[in-house]
Motif scaffolding. Structure first.
Motif, PDB file in Angstrom:
ATOM      1  N   SER A 283       0.844  -1.194   0.000  1.00 35.55           N
ATOM      2  CA  SER A 283       0.000   0.000   0.000  1.00 35.55           C
ATOM      3  C   SER A 283       0.882   1.248   0.000  1.00 35.55           C
ATOM      4  O   SER A 283       2.096   1.169   0.248  1.00 35.55           O
ATOM      5  CB  SER A 283      -0.885   0.015   1.246  1.00 35.55           C
ATOM      6  N   LEU A 284       0.283   2.370  -0.231  1.00 37.97           N
ATOM      7  CA  LEU A 284       1.024   3.637  -0.198  1.00 37.97           C
ATOM      8  C   LEU A 284       1.675   3.841   1.169  1.00 37.97           C
ATOM      9  O   LEU A 284       2.839   4.245   1.258  1.00 37.97           O
ATOM     10  CB  LEU A 284       0.092   4.803  -0.543  1.00 37.97           C
ATOM     11  N   PHE A 285       0.951   3.513   2.235  1.00 37.68           N
ATOM     12  CA  PHE A 285       1.492   3.649   3.588  1.00 37.68           C
ATOM     13  C   PHE A 285       2.719   2.749   3.772  1.00 37.68           C
ATOM     14  O   PHE A 285       3.738   3.163   4.333  1.00 37.68           O
ATOM     15  CB  PHE A 285       0.415   3.310   4.626  1.00 37.68           C
ATOM     16  N   ALA A 286       2.650   1.503   3.292  1.00 38.91           N
ATOM     17  CA  ALA A 286       3.774   0.572   3.410  1.00 38.91           C
ATOM     18  C   ALA A 286       4.973   1.054   2.599  1.00 38.91           C
ATOM     19  O   ALA A 286       6.123   0.908   3.022  1.00 38.91           O
ATOM     20  CB  ALA A 286       3.352  -0.821   2.962  1.00 38.91           C
ATOM     21  N   ILE A 287       4.716   1.647   1.447  1.00 37.44           N
ATOM     22  CA  ILE A 287       5.801   2.177   0.608  1.00 37.44           C
ATOM     23  C   ILE A 287       6.479   3.342   1.322  1.00 37.44           C
ATOM     24  O   ILE A 287       7.710   3.418   1.357  1.00 37.44           O
ATOM     25  CB  ILE A 287       5.276   2.571  -0.782  1.00 37.44           C
ATOM     26  N   GLN A 288       5.687   4.235   1.896  1.00 38.99           N
ATOM     27  CA  GLN A 288       6.251   5.352   2.660  1.00 38.99           C
ATOM     28  C   GLN A 288       7.148   4.815   3.782  1.00 38.99           C
ATOM     29  O   GLN A 288       8.226   5.342   4.035  1.00 38.99           O
ATOM     30  CB  GLN A 288       5.136   6.217   3.263  1.00 38.99           C
TER      31      GLN A 288
ATOM     32  N   GLY B 292       3.537   8.423 -12.753  1.00 38.91           N
ATOM     33  CA  GLY B 292       2.539   7.382 -12.962  1.00 38.91           C
ATOM     34  C   GLY B 292       1.192   8.014 -13.213  1.00 38.91           C
ATOM     35  O   GLY B 292       0.994   9.207 -12.973  1.00 38.91           O
ATOM     36  N   SER B 293       0.264   7.209 -13.675  1.00 32.95           N
ATOM     37  CA  SER B 293      -1.069   7.735 -13.982  1.00 32.95           C
ATOM     38  C   SER B 293      -1.929   7.878 -12.729  1.00 32.95           C
ATOM     39  O   SER B 293      -2.955   8.552 -12.762  1.00 32.95           O
ATOM     40  CB  SER B 293      -1.768   6.840 -15.004  1.00 32.95           C
ATOM     41  N   CYS B 294      -1.520   7.218 -11.624  1.00 27.89           N
ATOM     42  CA  CYS B 294      -2.230   7.359 -10.347  1.00 27.89           C
ATOM     43  C   CYS B 294      -1.201   7.368  -9.223  1.00 27.89           C
ATOM     44  O   CYS B 294      -0.033   7.032  -9.429  1.00 27.89           O
ATOM     45  CB  CYS B 294      -3.266   6.249 -10.155  1.00 27.89           C
TER      46      CYS B 294
ATOM     47  N   ALA C 293       3.964   5.514  -6.696  1.00 28.40           N
ATOM     48  CA  ALA C 293       4.632   5.052  -5.478  1.00 28.40           C
ATOM     49  C   ALA C 293       5.231   3.659  -5.659  1.00 28.40           C
ATOM     50  O   ALA C 293       6.364   3.407  -5.246  1.00 28.40           O
ATOM     51  CB  ALA C 293       3.649   5.070  -4.311  1.00 28.40           C
ATOM     52  N   VAL C 294       4.499   2.746  -6.281  1.00 31.65           N
ATOM     53  CA  VAL C 294       5.006   1.389  -6.511  1.00 31.65           C
ATOM     54  C   VAL C 294       6.221   1.438  -7.428  1.00 31.65           C
ATOM     55  O   VAL C 294       7.226   0.762  -7.176  1.00 31.65           O
ATOM     56  CB  VAL C 294       3.902   0.467  -7.090  1.00 31.65           C
TER      57      VAL C 294
END
Length: 113
Positions: free
Chosen positions: A35-40, A87-89, A94-95
């Motif tokens: 998730s975005l949180f995990a990536i952060q 990215g498009s989103c 983030a990924v």
């Protein structure tokens, strides 16, 4: 580029979901990605700050990272501690940023081995 492509790059860079990972999302084909949180959190563990911003002019998202405390500069030359991707989103950017980070870390480990 799309989210599937970004997840492909992340998996190619060696990222694998762990059993204790609770912050995962899934593609329609069932593959997991953070998730975005995990990536952060991953960037933070590496001593880096990640910023994902919407660019209204180009209708895309830009993810930029740099060491904590340094200004985030999208025009900074990419290296193992700095980078910018689009990215498009928000999730895709983030990924893909995490994929770039993992690839740079793997390359750095090979160079020092």
């Amino acid at each position: 580029m799309n989210l599937t492509y970004a997840v492909d790059r992340l998996l190619e860079a060696g990222w694998l979901p762990m059993e204790q990972d609770h912050d995962l999302e899934r593609l329609p084909d069932g593959r997991s990605y953070p998730s975005l949180f995990a990536i952060q959190r991953e960037f933070s563990r590496a001593g880096l700050e990640l910023s994902v911003k919407h660019n209204l002019i180009f209708n895309c998202y830009r993810a930029t990272w740099a060491p904590v405390g340094e200004p985030l500069d999208p025009s900074h030359a990419a290296d193992e501690r700095h980078g910018t991707v689009v990215g498009s989103c928000e999730r895709e950017a983030a990924v893909f940023a995490l994929a770039q980070l993992k690839a740079a870390q793997a390359e750095s480990q090979l160079a020092t081995a």
